[in-house]
Write a protein that holds these residues in place. Structure first.
Motif, short mmCIF file in Angstrom:
data_model
loop_
_atom_site.label_atom_id
_atom_site.label_comp_id
_atom_site.label_asym_id
_atom_site.label_seq_id
_atom_site.Cartn_x
_atom_site.Cartn_y
_atom_site.Cartn_z
N TRP A 179 44.63 42.14 55.28
CA TRP A 179 43.53 42.40 56.23
C TRP A 179 42.73 43.65 55.86
N LEU A 180 43.42 44.72 55.53
CA LEU A 180 42.70 45.99 55.34
C LEU A 180 41.67 45.87 54.23
N GLN A 181 42.09 45.41 53.05
CA GLN A 181 41.17 45.41 51.92
C GLN A 181 40.14 44.28 52.02
N ARG A 182 40.51 43.22 52.81
CA ARG A 182 39.58 42.11 52.90
C ARG A 182 38.62 42.26 54.09
N ARG A 183 39.04 42.92 55.14
CA ARG A 183 38.20 42.99 56.33
C ARG A 183 38.07 44.40 56.89
N GLY A 184 39.20 45.06 56.97
CA GLY A 184 39.19 46.38 57.61
C GLY A 184 38.30 47.39 56.88
N LEU A 185 38.48 47.55 55.59
CA LEU A 185 37.69 48.54 54.85
C LEU A 185 36.22 48.12 54.74
N PRO A 186 35.96 46.87 54.36
CA PRO A 186 34.55 46.49 54.25
C PRO A 186 33.79 46.67 55.56
N ASP A 187 34.46 46.45 56.65
CA ASP A 187 33.77 46.58 57.95
C ASP A 187 33.23 47.99 58.17
N VAL A 188 33.84 48.99 57.53
CA VAL A 188 33.36 50.39 57.69
C VAL A 188 32.71 50.89 56.40
N GLY A 189 32.44 49.97 55.54
CA GLY A 189 31.71 50.35 54.34
C GLY A 189 32.55 50.95 53.24
N LEU A 190 33.84 50.66 53.26
CA LEU A 190 34.71 51.19 52.20
C LEU A 190 35.27 50.05 51.38
N THR A 191 35.77 50.39 50.23
CA THR A 191 36.50 49.43 49.41
C THR A 191 37.80 50.08 48.97
N THR A 192 38.62 49.30 48.33
CA THR A 192 39.90 49.85 47.86
C THR A 192 39.68 50.97 46.85
N ALA A 193 38.55 50.95 46.22
CA ALA A 193 38.26 51.99 45.23
C ALA A 193 38.10 53.36 45.89
N ASP A 194 37.75 53.32 47.20
CA ASP A 194 37.58 54.61 47.91
C ASP A 194 38.92 55.25 48.29
N LEU A 195 39.98 54.44 48.15
CA LEU A 195 41.29 54.98 48.50
C LEU A 195 41.89 55.73 47.32
N ASP A 196 42.83 56.60 47.64
CA ASP A 196 43.55 57.26 46.54
C ASP A 196 44.43 56.24 45.83
N SER A 197 45.19 55.47 46.67
CA SER A 197 46.04 54.44 46.08
C SER A 197 46.35 53.40 47.14
N LEU A 198 46.77 52.24 46.69
CA LEU A 198 47.15 51.14 47.57
C LEU A 198 48.40 50.51 46.98
N HIS A 199 49.45 50.44 47.79
CA HIS A 199 50.71 49.94 47.23
C HIS A 199 51.32 48.91 48.17
N HIS A 200 51.78 47.80 47.59
CA HIS A 200 52.45 46.75 48.38
C HIS A 200 53.97 46.92 48.31
N PHE A 201 54.61 46.78 49.45
CA PHE A 201 56.07 46.75 49.49
C PHE A 201 56.52 45.37 49.96
N ASP A 202 57.82 45.10 49.78
CA ASP A 202 58.32 43.77 50.15
C ASP A 202 58.39 43.56 51.66
#
Lengths: 310, 491
Positions: A179-202
């Motif tokens: 949700w965050l990278q597909r909807r949450g960030l774009p909705d406020v004009g951000l992308t994953t590139a604006d983050l320091d890092s993004l990590h998935h856990f199990d």
């Protein structure tokens, strides 16, 4: 004569007291040290079948690996205990190593039904699977949310504040993991590139612990998990749009009697009924209000909404 | 060993036995309660350890059941490490859901429950903890902890810890409590011994004071002033002593008055004889005066008659003097006296009366009688009473014999009469105060009672012997004074 008798009695009394003191203490010490349990030793042997349920036909139910195995068992086993108690089948949980593994086991017939995630189900290309039921929320619907969480002492107040920060997410095959990278960030004009890092856990819990430990500045988890950790200092920052609940999915060509029994039993629970409420009280909060019927359309619609924004 | 059963021994024995019994039962109760608490605590500990250990074991069993990846020998290694970290653990066994041993400790020696493929698994969800003695004699506490998720059983975890330390702790506490109990009891008895000693010595002071009381004013030691119950006892004893002194003084005064009254009574009883004794010389004097008046010129006759008048008046004066001497109140003054002289002095007083009544008085007095220590006046009074009683007992022409003797360190004077004697039925009552066989007004009934008191006060005895028709004999016996004991004779 009388005096001599009195002296003899006195001496006898002294002797009795001394013997009583030593003898009594010796017996008491002996008894005190005998700490042998008076209860009989437990020697009963439990038949192996009893630990699995009362029925004879084993029906395996899969679960996506959104939590650690022991947490999955503690959460889902009570549901299976309910099914075992009220049917002639013996339902067993079958874990999977990943979200996709859970789908594979279902498609291959290794399990008869499986608790999948909303995302993985909505993302399926195969139309051979159908949802039987999904957890009901307190309002009576089956929608839930993904929640952006931080530590209580974090300065993050909105999604926009995530710029330049580290974010933890659960499995990329989960709704919360997308949700965050597909909807949450774009909705406020951000992308994953604006983050320091993004990590998935199990697992969702892993995301929470990483955020609470300060290894990540924020994370996204299921609403039920976010609620559970409020008292441990987890603050909710933002909610996703409503998401259909994680469905119990079965193959369309699955055994009809089993699927019918499974659906009937799960949908029969009504949290307004005191007897059912007593059953639900022992279940994990995610299933605390029972289940409600869902359709394939609920998920395709929601998935389409999220994908359409991509 | 008890050799006497004094108050202190009895109290100490009773209190000691009671205290020891009470302390013993209290100690036993405490020990049992404490042992149960200890076992409960140990059970809670081993169950908590089992619970903590079970989380990882269930995880491992789930991984194994679901064919999920886990390190080779994970559970065995985990068991070994857990054993190493908990020295009190003696054995761990993990049974799977079929009852098969899936992991166990290997350096723990005996592990009796892993003897077969299907061993003990709990039939219910209860965690059970038992304490047993193993075959090698070592005590262990064992917990069978069911491994469950909901109704799903993964098997059971069996943990065993050594229980010897529990028994050692029980022994240690038993010994400590026994020592403490013994010390407290001994201290209590010692304290009691000391307090009883003080109490008894206080009572001993009182006993000494009581022993020293001899009915003499201000006799006995002064008791110490105390403010406790013993002091109250002392004060009450002193008040009692004062009352006794007062009573004794009043009794002495009354006795003195009675003595005087009895003496006056004796004089009354003598009066007729004495009157005759005085009348005779007075009549003689009157005759002489008549003769002198008739022939006043006869100087020779006058001189003769004057001598006779003088003699007669001297005799009358002597009688009155003796009477006054007998009646006079005198303070008791014990001293060595000769009982023969006392007998003769009384004889001079009564002989006129006896002669008038034609009663013969025989004196058989032993010469060289040793003196006795007594009051002369009182002894004469005793002899006087006995003689007057004898006079009253005999009829005219009768005989009274007074005999004195000295034998076996005692001087005796016996007054024997030839009267009718005393009935055997009243013989033992003749010395009772106010007992008399005489008519009303003829006797007070106090004479013999007073005589007895006087003789006893002088350390002697007064005995009576009589048989009907053979007269009566009253015998005074007094110890001879050591200073003047001559050769005994049996005259």
């Amino acid at each position: 004569m009388v005096a001599r008798m009195k002296r003899s009695l006195a001496n006898l009394l002294v002797l009795l007291v001394v013997v009583g003191l030593f003898g009594g203490n010796w017996l008491v010490l002996r008894d005190l040290q005998d700490i042998h349990s008076r209860d009989p030793q437990p020697t009963a042997t439990v038949p192996a079948a009893e630990s699995f349920g009362s029925g004879s036909e084993v029906i395996r139910i899969g679960v996506v690996s959104r939590f650690a195995p022991n947490i999955i068992f503690s959460g889902y086993q009570p549901v299976l205990d309910y099914l075992n108690t009220n049917s002639e089948y013996r339902f067993e949980l079958r874990l999977s190593t990943s979200y996709q593994d859970a789908v594979d086991k279902l498609e291959q017939g290794e399990v008869t039904a499986s608790f999948l995630g909303a995302w993985i189900y909505g993302h399926l290309e195969s139309r051979d699977l159908m949802p039987l039921a999904a957890p009901r929320n307190a309002a009576g619907s089956s929608v839930f949310h993904a929640v952006l969480v931080t530590r209580a002492d974090s300065p993050v107040a909105t999604v926009q504040d995530l710029a330049g920060l580290r974010v933890a997410l659960p499995s990329p095959d989960s709704w919360s993991g997308n949700w965050l990278q597909r909807r949450g960030l774009p909705d406020v004009g951000l992308t994953t590139a604006d983050l320091d890092s993004l990590h998935h856990f199990d697992h969702h819990q892993t995301v929470v612990w990483e955020v609470l430990r300060g290894h990540f500045d924020a994370g996204v988890v299921k609403e039920s998990v976010a609620d559970r950790f409020k008292r441990e200092g987890l603050r909710q920052v933002a909610l996703s749009p409503p998401i259909p609940g994680a469905p119990l999915v079965a193959r369309r060509d699955g055994p009809p009697a089993v699927l019918k029994t499974l659906t009937r039993l799960l949908l029969a629970l009504n949290d307004d009924d005191p007897r059912d409420r007593e059953i639900l009280a022992g279940w994990t909060p995610e299933f605390a209000f029972g289940f409600r019927p869902v359709s394939e359309a609920d998920y395709t619609e929601a998935f389409g909404t999220l994908e359409g924004e991509r | 060993m008890i050799t006497h059963t004094g108050l202190r021994s009895r109290i100490l024995l009773t209190v000691g036995a009671s205290t020891a019994a009470i302390m013993m039962f209290l100690s036993w109760g405490m020990l049992y309660s404490w042992r149960n608490s200890l076992l409960t605590e140990e059970r809670a500990t081993i169950q908590a350890i089992s619970g903590a250990f079970s989380v990882a074991v269930i995880d491992a069993l789930i991984f194994a059941d679901q064919d999920l990846y886990q390190a080779e020998g994970f559970l065995d290694n985990y068991v070994a490490m857990f054993m190493a970290q908990n020295p009190r653990l003696t054995a761990i066994t993990v049974l799977d859901q079929t009852g098969r041993t899936t992991a166990r400790s290997w350096d723990s020696g005996e592990a009796p429950w892993v003897s077969g493929p299907a061993t003990r698994v709990l039939a219910d969800e209860t965690v059970r903890t038992t304490v047993t003695a193993r075959t090698d004699g070592r005590w262990v506490m064992e917990t069978v902890y069911p491994l469950r998720t909901g109704h799903r059983s993964w098997g059971a975890l069996i943990l065993q810890i050594e229980a010897e330390s529990i028994r050692a702790q029980i022994r240690r506490n038993f010994v400590l409590l026994a020592l403490f109990t013994s010390a407290v009891t001994s201290l209590l008895l010692l304290l009691l011994w000391f307090l009883l000693g003080r109490l008894l010595s206080s009572l001993q002071v009182l006993v000494t004071a009581m022993d020293s009381v001899d009915f003499q004013p201000t006799s006995g030691p002064a008791l110490p002033a105390r403010q406790d119950e013993i002091g109250i006892l002392y004060r009450h004893f002193q008040r009692m002593q004062e009352r006794v002194d007062q009573s004794h003084r009043e009794m002495l005064r009354a006795e003195h008055q009675m003595l005087h009254a009895e003496r006056l009574a004796a004089i009354g009883r003598l009066a007729s004889g004495l009157a005759h004794e005085i009348n005779n010389p007075i009549n003689g004097v009157r005759n002489c005066i008549y003769a002198i008046r008739r022939d006043p010129q006869n100087a020779e006759q006058t001189a003769t008659y004057l001598d006779l008048m003088d003699e007669g008046l001297t005799n009358a004066s002597g009688v009155l003097h003796k009477l006054l001497g007998f009646a006079r109140k005198q303070q008791a003054a014990p001293g060595p006296i000769d009982l023969n002289e006392a007998v003769r002095a009384v004889e001079r007083l009564v002989k006129f009366d006896l002669e008038r009544q034609q009663i013969r008085l025989e004196l058989a007095l032993t010469d060289s009688l040793p003196p006795v220590v007594a009051d002369r006046q009182l002894m004469q009074e005793v002899i006087m009473n006995l003689l007057l009683n004898a006079r009253d007992a005999v009829e005219s022409g009768g005989l009274i014999r007074v005999t004195s003797r000295h034998a076996a360190g005692q001087v005796s004077v016996a007054v024997e009469d030839s009267g009718d004697g005393i009935d055997a039925g009243i013989l033992d009552r003749v010395f009772d105060p106010f007992f008399t066989t005489k008519k009303t007004g003829e006797g007070t009934g106090l004479g013999l009672s007073i005589c007895l008191n006087i003789v006893q006060a002088a350390g002697g005895t007064l005995e009576v012997a009589s048989s009907p028709g053979a007269g009566a004999t009253f015998t005074i016996k007094l110890p001879a004074s050591p200073s003047g004991i001559p050769q005994e004779d049996t005259t």
